[in-house]
Design a protein around this motif. Structure first.
Motif, PDB file in Angstrom:
ATOM      1  N   ASP A  50     -66.503  13.837  41.827  1.00 44.85           N
ATOM      2  CA  ASP A  50     -66.224  12.748  41.471  1.00 44.85           C
ATOM      3  C   ASP A  50     -65.158  12.601  40.428  1.00 44.85           C
ATOM      4  O   ASP A  50     -64.146  11.667  40.584  1.00 44.85           O
ATOM      5  N   ARG A 151     -67.643   1.826  33.658  1.00 42.72           N
ATOM      6  CA  ARG A 151     -67.465   3.416  34.075  1.00 42.72           C
ATOM      7  C   ARG A 151     -68.623   4.182  33.185  1.00 42.72           C
ATOM      8  O   ARG A 151     -69.380   4.962  33.461  1.00 42.72           O
ATOM      9  N   LYS A 154     -72.506   2.130  32.442  1.00 39.27           N
ATOM     10  CA  LYS A 154     -73.382   1.777  33.472  1.00 39.27           C
ATOM     11  C   LYS A 154     -73.364   2.945  34.604  1.00 39.27           C
ATOM     12  O   LYS A 154     -74.051   2.817  35.545  1.00 39.27           O
ATOM     13  N   LEU A 156     -70.758   3.447  36.941  1.00 41.01           N
ATOM     14  CA  LEU A 156     -70.228   3.142  38.177  1.00 41.01           C
ATOM     15  C   LEU A 156     -69.000   3.922  38.762  1.00 41.01           C
ATOM     16  O   LEU A 156     -68.222   4.178  37.729  1.00 41.01           O
ATOM     17  N   SER A 157     -68.891   4.209  39.828  1.00 41.25           N
ATOM     18  CA  SER A 157     -67.642   4.897  40.281  1.00 41.25           C
ATOM     19  C   SER A 157     -66.584   3.726  40.249  1.00 41.25           C
ATOM     20  O   SER A 157     -66.696   2.546  40.308  1.00 41.25           O
ATOM     21  N   LYS A 159     -64.862   3.198  42.585  1.00 38.15           N
ATOM     22  CA  LYS A 159     -64.859   2.139  44.112  1.00 38.15           C
ATOM     23  C   LYS A 159     -65.829   1.235  43.860  1.00 38.15           C
ATOM     24  O   LYS A 159     -65.604  -0.145  44.295  1.00 38.15           O
ATOM     25  N   GLU A 160     -66.823   1.456  43.147  1.00 41.74           N
ATOM     26  CA  GLU A 160     -67.866   0.256  42.886  1.00 41.74           C
ATOM     27  C   GLU A 160     -67.489  -0.961  41.904  1.00 41.74           C
ATOM     28  O   GLU A 160     -67.582  -1.980  42.107  1.00 41.74           O
ATOM     29  N   ILE A 161     -66.515  -0.291  40.726  1.00 44.81           N
ATOM     30  CA  ILE A 161     -65.959  -1.146  39.711  1.00 44.81           C
ATOM     31  C   ILE A 161     -64.922  -2.053  40.682  1.00 44.81           C
ATOM     32  O   ILE A 161     -64.936  -3.279  40.496  1.00 44.81           O
ATOM     33  N   ASP A 163     -64.979  -2.800  43.719  1.00 46.65           N
ATOM     34  CA  ASP A 163     -65.895  -3.967  44.506  1.00 46.65           C
ATOM     35  C   ASP A 163     -66.483  -4.825  43.688  1.00 46.65           C
ATOM     36  O   ASP A 163     -66.328  -6.136  43.875  1.00 46.65           O
ATOM     37  N   VAL A 164     -67.180  -4.597  42.447  1.00 52.29           N
ATOM     38  CA  VAL A 164     -67.588  -5.732  41.639  1.00 52.29           C
ATOM     39  C   VAL A 164     -66.598  -6.726  41.074  1.00 52.29           C
ATOM     40  O   VAL A 164     -66.884  -7.813  41.214  1.00 52.29           O
TER      41      VAL A 164
END
Length: 196
Positions: A50, A151, A154, A156-157, A159-161, A163-164
């Motif tokens: 990742d 990042r 928390k 988060l990847s 991709k998640e960042i 999206d959020v």
């Protein structure tokens, strides 16, 4: 808005270098599975894969934005070369960190600072560094601070960042890059050491 899916990679790279961020999103979507699977196959560790995957595309973004992309070949081969070089760098770093010379008979492998408990002084220094980092992070623009916190604090990847926050992965990566550059600049300007 035109459908970018139909364009070849080199056209998308040109569009992206001219400021069309959606063009890079298409490139990322088109090649992410191949690049990620290549990295994972080489490193055999999802967390490391990742990190290297994200670093690969940050490097690709930086190179294109700086006008240094001059590939006559395929975009996917170029990105995989970047990934390969990052993998090699990672393995070299691990090898350097794992190398211990026992030529010196006075050297005790177990008598190392990293294996001992921290002293009060170490704990105070760490506490000061953490306070300095928090203070510097507060000085970042909101969008950069948000991505950095998601990042690093928390986990988060990107991709998640994306999206959020409702932005593209490319934008999230760019914000992280500028956040790190700004952290370094602020620390340097204020003569703040960010490590022991």
């Amino acid at each position: 808005m035109q459908n970018l899916e139909k364009f070849a990679d080199d056209v998308l790279v040109t569009y992206y270098s001219e400021g069309n961020n959606n063009a890079f999103d298409v490139l990322l979507t088109r090649h992410q599975a191949k690049v990620y699977n290549y990295i994972l196959q080489m490193v055999k560790d999802r967390n490391l894969a990742d990190d290297i995957f994200q670093e690969t595309f940050v490097k690709a973004i930086t190179t294109i934005k700086q006008g240094r992309y001059a590939e006559a070949g395929k975009f996917s081969a170029w990105v995989c070369r970047i990934a390969r070089n990052l993998i090699i760098d990672n393995f070299r770093q691990e090898k350097v960190e794992a190398t211990v010379s026992t030529d010196d008979s006075n050297f005790d492998v177990l008598n190392r600072k990293d294996l001992s408990e921290d002293t009060i002084e170490d704990l105070l220094i760490d506490s000061q560094i953490q306070a300095d980092v928090r203070r510097i992070v507060k000085q970042l623009p909101d969008s950069q601070r948000e991505v950095l916190i998601m990042r690093y604090y928390k986990g988060l990847s990107f991709k998640e960042i994306a999206d959020v926050t409702g932005v593209s992965i490319n934008t999230a990566l760019g914000r992280m890059r500028y956040a790190i550059l700004n952290l370094r600049r602020i620390a340097k300007e204020n003569r703040i050491a960010l490590s022991r």
